[in-house]
Motif scaffolding. Structure first.
Motif, PDB file in Angstrom:
ATOM      1  N   ASP A  88      10.797-101.626   0.953  1.00  8.25           N
ATOM      2  CA  ASP A  88      10.265-102.560   1.947  1.00  8.25           C
ATOM      3  C   ASP A  88       8.797-102.870   1.698  1.00  8.25           C
ATOM      4  O   ASP A  88       8.364-104.035   1.785  1.00  8.25           O
ATOM      5  N   VAL A  89       8.010-101.835   1.398  1.00  3.92           N
ATOM      6  CA  VAL A  89       6.579-102.051   1.169  1.00  3.92           C
ATOM      7  C   VAL A  89       6.348-102.917  -0.062  1.00  3.92           C
ATOM      8  O   VAL A  89       5.535-103.849  -0.050  1.00  3.92           O
ATOM      9  N   ILE A  90       7.073-102.626  -1.145  1.00  3.91           N
ATOM     10  CA  ILE A  90       6.885-103.409  -2.368  1.00  3.91           C
ATOM     11  C   ILE A  90       7.361-104.841  -2.170  1.00  3.91           C
ATOM     12  O   ILE A  90       6.716-105.798  -2.631  1.00  3.91           O
ATOM     13  N   ASN A  91       8.463-105.024  -1.465  1.00  2.00           N
ATOM     14  CA  ASN A  91       8.943-106.384  -1.218  1.00  2.00           C
ATOM     15  C   ASN A  91       7.938-107.189  -0.397  1.00  2.00           C
ATOM     16  O   ASN A  91       7.765-108.393  -0.603  1.00  2.00           O
ATOM     17  N   LYS A  92       7.249-106.529   0.535  1.00  2.00           N
ATOM     18  CA  LYS A  92       6.309-107.232   1.400  1.00  2.00           C
ATOM     19  C   LYS A  92       4.925-107.374   0.775  1.00  2.00           C
ATOM     20  O   LYS A  92       4.228-108.365   1.008  1.00  2.00           O
ATOM     21  N   HIS A  93       4.499-106.374   0.002  1.00  2.00           N
ATOM     22  CA  HIS A  93       3.099-106.336  -0.432  1.00  2.00           C
ATOM     23  C   HIS A  93       2.911-106.201  -1.947  1.00  2.00           C
ATOM     24  O   HIS A  93       1.775-106.205  -2.414  1.00  2.00           O
ATOM     25  N   GLY A  94       4.008-106.061  -2.694  1.00  2.00           N
ATOM     26  CA  GLY A  94       3.869-105.888  -4.139  1.00  2.00           C
ATOM     27  C   GLY A  94       3.172-107.033  -4.823  1.00  2.00           C
ATOM     28  O   GLY A  94       2.437-106.834  -5.797  1.00  2.00           O
ATOM     29  N   SER A  95       3.351-108.256  -4.318  1.00  2.00           N
ATOM     30  CA  SER A  95       2.723-109.416  -4.949  1.00  2.00           C
ATOM     31  C   SER A  95       1.226-109.469  -4.701  1.00  2.00           C
ATOM     32  O   SER A  95       0.521-110.260  -5.330  1.00  2.00           O
ATOM     33  N   GLU A  96       0.720-108.637  -3.805  1.00  2.00           N
ATOM     34  CA  GLU A  96      -0.707-108.636  -3.495  1.00  2.00           C
ATOM     35  C   GLU A  96      -1.503-107.749  -4.451  1.00  2.00           C
ATOM     36  O   GLU A  96      -2.732-107.688  -4.351  1.00  2.00           O
ATOM     37  N   ALA A  97      -0.822-107.036  -5.340  1.00  2.00           N
ATOM     38  CA  ALA A  97      -1.499-106.094  -6.231  1.00  2.00           C
ATOM     39  C   ALA A  97      -0.939-106.227  -7.637  1.00  2.00           C
ATOM     40  O   ALA A  97       0.159-106.755  -7.852  1.00  2.00           O
ATOM     41  N   LYS A  98      -1.695-105.715  -8.578  1.00  2.53           N
ATOM     42  CA  LYS A  98      -1.284-105.783  -9.972  1.00  2.53           C
ATOM     43  C   LYS A  98      -0.484-104.558 -10.383  1.00  2.53           C
ATOM     44  O   LYS A  98       0.397-104.640 -11.232  1.00  2.53           O
TER      45      LYS A  98
ATOM     46  N   GLN B  10      -2.998-118.610  -7.932  1.00  2.00           N
ATOM     47  CA  GLN B  10      -2.894-117.990  -6.608  1.00  2.00           C
ATOM     48  C   GLN B  10      -3.444-116.582  -6.614  1.00  2.00           C
ATOM     49  O   GLN B  10      -3.282-115.833  -7.566  1.00  2.00           O
ATOM     50  N   ASP B  11      -4.108-116.247  -5.527  1.00  2.00           N
ATOM     51  CA  ASP B  11      -4.514-114.867  -5.248  1.00  2.00           C
ATOM     52  C   ASP B  11      -4.217-114.600  -3.785  1.00  2.00           C
ATOM     53  O   ASP B  11      -4.956-115.049  -2.916  1.00  2.00           O
ATOM     54  N   ALA B  12      -3.116-113.881  -3.526  1.00  2.00           N
ATOM     55  CA  ALA B  12      -2.665-113.648  -2.151  1.00  2.00           C
ATOM     56  C   ALA B  12      -2.560-115.004  -1.449  1.00  2.00           C
ATOM     57  O   ALA B  12      -1.836-115.880  -1.889  1.00  2.00           O
ATOM     58  N   GLY B  13      -3.332-115.226  -0.358  1.00  2.00           N
ATOM     59  CA  GLY B  13      -3.235-116.479   0.376  1.00  2.00           C
ATOM     60  C   GLY B  13      -4.125-117.589  -0.143  1.00  2.00           C
ATOM     61  O   GLY B  13      -4.152-118.685   0.415  1.00  2.00           O
ATOM     62  N   LYS B  14      -4.895-117.336  -1.214  1.00  2.00           N
ATOM     63  CA  LYS B  14      -5.816-118.341  -1.743  1.00  2.00           C
ATOM     64  C   LYS B  14      -5.200-119.009  -2.971  1.00  2.00           C
ATOM     65  O   LYS B  14      -4.590-118.328  -3.792  1.00  2.00           O
TER      66      LYS B  14
END
Length: 658
Positions: A299-309, A569-573
């Motif tokens: 769940d954490v990776i699905n929600k936040h994995g794209s926010e980190a390398k 893209q970087d998160a929401g930017k």
């Protein structure tokens, strides 16, 4: 026939915060802990102890936890160190109300915590806790750049008190932190492997664990071990961000048990850390077991994995360790339950304690050695899709060491502890195993396109080394390696597959230089350094990795290669991929190859640039058979309104032939 190659131009960026901080009020907000009662107001003075700096939800946050002898209203005060007057925090310092609750009887007193948010990068801060007329001493920490490379230190099992001499264990623990931070003063995190103390609710042991000043200067990523569980003291001393204390993660969900810990996560500069309470593994005791932890990680990776390398897991019970705990039945279960899920989720590294010895696994995919040809002690490894590195840390205090076990040659179970075909003296899963009865710590360097891991000696056979002082053997290698010498070092190079990854770091606009950092390792395209132009945009150039086109068909049919780029893209930017243009060319002629026309950056002609499919090269009907190499110079122009960060985009290359 259509061939599609996805080139991931991943880009890392979160907004940097300006470093210009005044001595007046900081724009800081307060993040209060959940689930704990607010302290009642009282007037008696409080004795403030056990102060420890903890990690926040991201690099702009820190959490401070402490003990109080009285149930009084208390606060956390923070100021830039540069604003202190005669060593005192000035009027108007940022103030955070603390929250907390009563401690258990064995601990006495009360616990408090508060979380600082909106910290600025590259800034030294000073802080204190308490109330007017009843303040703690002032402590300091500093933030680094909120983007780019950084280091963190991983520390295994201090387990203060396990030698039978708490003060000697404390001395070794203090010395390791002193040695490690002196050698790495700009390290950004101290990551624990668990087992902070021998007895969960022994506050004398906790006082010794908390004695080093470094625990008030560098944020600790706390991990709960089997010796920390079974009592509330761990939780009273460590308030952690984004923590799930529901039954499956909280002391195995045993209603009759004393609960502490939980699973939690945070992001620090492009690393997603997920910390698990691996004490909760047995569903028969009422908890969710390993399946619950796998669901949490998923769940954490699905929600936040794209926010980190990078994705790094931390938990106590080492599943690929070289000593006695590798044979434990619960670890055999974890080897079955965890490994395929971690490979499928793209986990890069797993950090563990528990076995008081050092090991670095081979790259493990789905519970098996990913590459049977990977050599013992390889200094460079390439995970490919699904390869995970598992690391076990030795004792950071010297309180207890476990000797390396001999592999069981008769054990044919793929989840067992059989020997390595390449080195029968080691277990099949480990590239390196080491035990000298010498204190050590692990340094992890997070870089743009690699992780570099080093296991370093923080002591020798000499004191402070409580286990050896009590009579255990010590063999600090034949060369008697000194403090700071390297036990093991490996560089992990990420997998890019058939893709080309472009990375761009966008700094703040002038004054200063607009910088691009590209690591060309393993498919990452180097675009060089961008410059500000005409006071209204930034420019940078580079070139794609050449494409090899081979055509040996008798039909001599036409072919073409084209590409388009996603938004950066970087998160929401984001900024539009239309800002990227190129000039194709033929590096090596053959197969009738001819370069396609240049495409201007959309910044120049208000067009769509490479945001729509554009030709790279082609050949007409009847061309000669052969091989060609195609390249292209990249031209990226970015409006100076784009926020600072490290952005990524995906360049998709498509080959068409009839």
């Amino acid at each position: 026939m259509k061939l599609s190659t996805s080139t991931q131009a991943s880009e890392l960026v979160r907004r940097r915060v300006a470093t210009g901080v005044t001595a007046a009020v900081l724009g800081l907000s307060v993040a209060l802990g959940s689930g704990l009662a607010a302290p009642a107001a009282a007037v008696e003075p409080a004795n403030l102890t056990g102060i420890i700096l903890g990690v926040g939800a991201n690099e702009t946050q820190r959490t401070v936890t402490w003990y109080s002898s009285a149930d009084t209203a208390q606060t956390l005060q923070v100021s830039p160190t540069s604003a202190l007057v005669n060593g005192e925090l000035p009027p108007g310092s940022a103030t955070f109300d603390a929250t907390g609750a009563a401690n258990i009887a064995a601990s006495g007193g009360f616990n408090r915590h508060a979380t600082i948010t909106d910290l600025k990068e590259n800034t030294a801060y000073s802080y204190r806790v308490g109330s007017e007329g009843n303040w703690s001493p002032t402590y300091s920490f500093k933030t680094q750049d909120f983007e780019g490379d950084y280091d963190f230190l991983f520390l295994g099992d201090p387990q203060i008190g396990s030698s039978g001499n708490t003060l000697k264990d404390q001395a070794g623990w203090e010395d390791t932190l002193k040695v490690a931070t002196a050698a790495n003063p700009d390290t950004e995190l101290l990551v624990s492997g668990g087992d902070h103390v021998e007895s969960a609710n022994n506050e004398s042991q906790w006082n010794s664990f908390l004695a080093p000043d470094q625990l008030r200067q560098y944020p600790l990523v706390a991990t709960i071990g089997n010796h920390d569980v079974g009592g509330k003291a761990y939780e009273q001393h460590h308030f952690t961000p984004n923590t799930d204390r529901s039954a499956p993660y909280y002391d195995n969900g045993n209603p009759a048990g004393t609960k502490s810990g939980g699973d939690y996560w945070f992001i620090h500069k492009d690393v997603l850390f997920i910390d698990l309470n691996s004490n909760s593994y047995n569903p028969s005791q009422g908890g969710g077991g390993d399946a619950a932890h796998v669901k949490y990680v998923t769940d954490v990776i699905n929600k936040h994995g794209s926010e980190a390398k990078w994705k790094v897991l931390v938990y106590h019970h080492s599943i690929y360790s070289p000593a006695t705990h590798s044979k434990d039945s619960d670890n055999k279960v974890r080897r079955q339950d965890f490994t395929t899920a971690f490979s499928d989720l793209g986990v890069d590294m797993v950090l563990q304690g528990h076995d008081h010895s050092y090991s670095r696994s081979y790259l493990i995919k789905n519970g098996r050695k990913a590459d049977p040809a990977e050599q013992p002690g390889a200094t460079d490894v390439y995970p490919g899709p699904g390869g995970v590195l598992y690391v076990t840390a030795n004792s950071a205090s010297g309180s207890k060491y476990y000797d390396i076990e001999k592999p069981n040659a008769a054990d044919k179970d793929p989840n067992g502890v059989g020997p390595d075909p390449l080195d029968p003296n080691k277990h099949w899963f480990n590239s390196v195993e080491n035990q000298e009865h010498v204190r050590s710590y692990v340094k992890v360097q997070v870089r743009a396109d690699k992780l570099v891991l080093e296991n370093l000696r923080s002591g020798t056979c000499a004191a402070p080394n409580a286990s050896v002082e009590a009579g255990s053997w010590c063999n600090n290698t034949p060369e008697n390696q000194p403090v700071g010498s390297i036990v093991d070092k490996v560089t992990v190079h990420p997998y890019h597959g058939d893709s080309q990854s472009l990375q761009v770091n966008v700094p703040n606009p002038a004054p200063g230089e607009f910088g691009w950092t590209i690591d060309g390792y393993n498919g990452l395209v180097d675009l060089g350094t961008a410059k500000e132009r005409n006071g209204n945009h930034f420019e940078a150039t580079g070139r794609i990795n050449p494409l090899l086109v081979t055509d040996s068909r008798r039909s001599l049919s036409p072919w073409s290669v084209s590409a388009n780029v996603s938004d950066f893209q970087d998160a929401g930017k984001t900024f539009s991929g239309a800002n990227l243009g190129w000039t194709p060319y033929v590096l090596d002629g053959g197969a009738g190859a001819k370069a396609s026309d240049p495409v201007a950056s959309g910044y120049d002609d208000k067009g769509k640039g490479l945001s729509v499919s554009r030709g790279l090269g082609s050949a007409d009907q009847g061309h000669a058979r052969g091989t060609a190499r195609l390249g292209a110079d990249l031209d990226l122009k970015i409006p100076d309104s784009v926020e600072k960060g490290a952005y990524r985009a995906t360049l998709t290359i498509t080959a068409l032939s009839s």
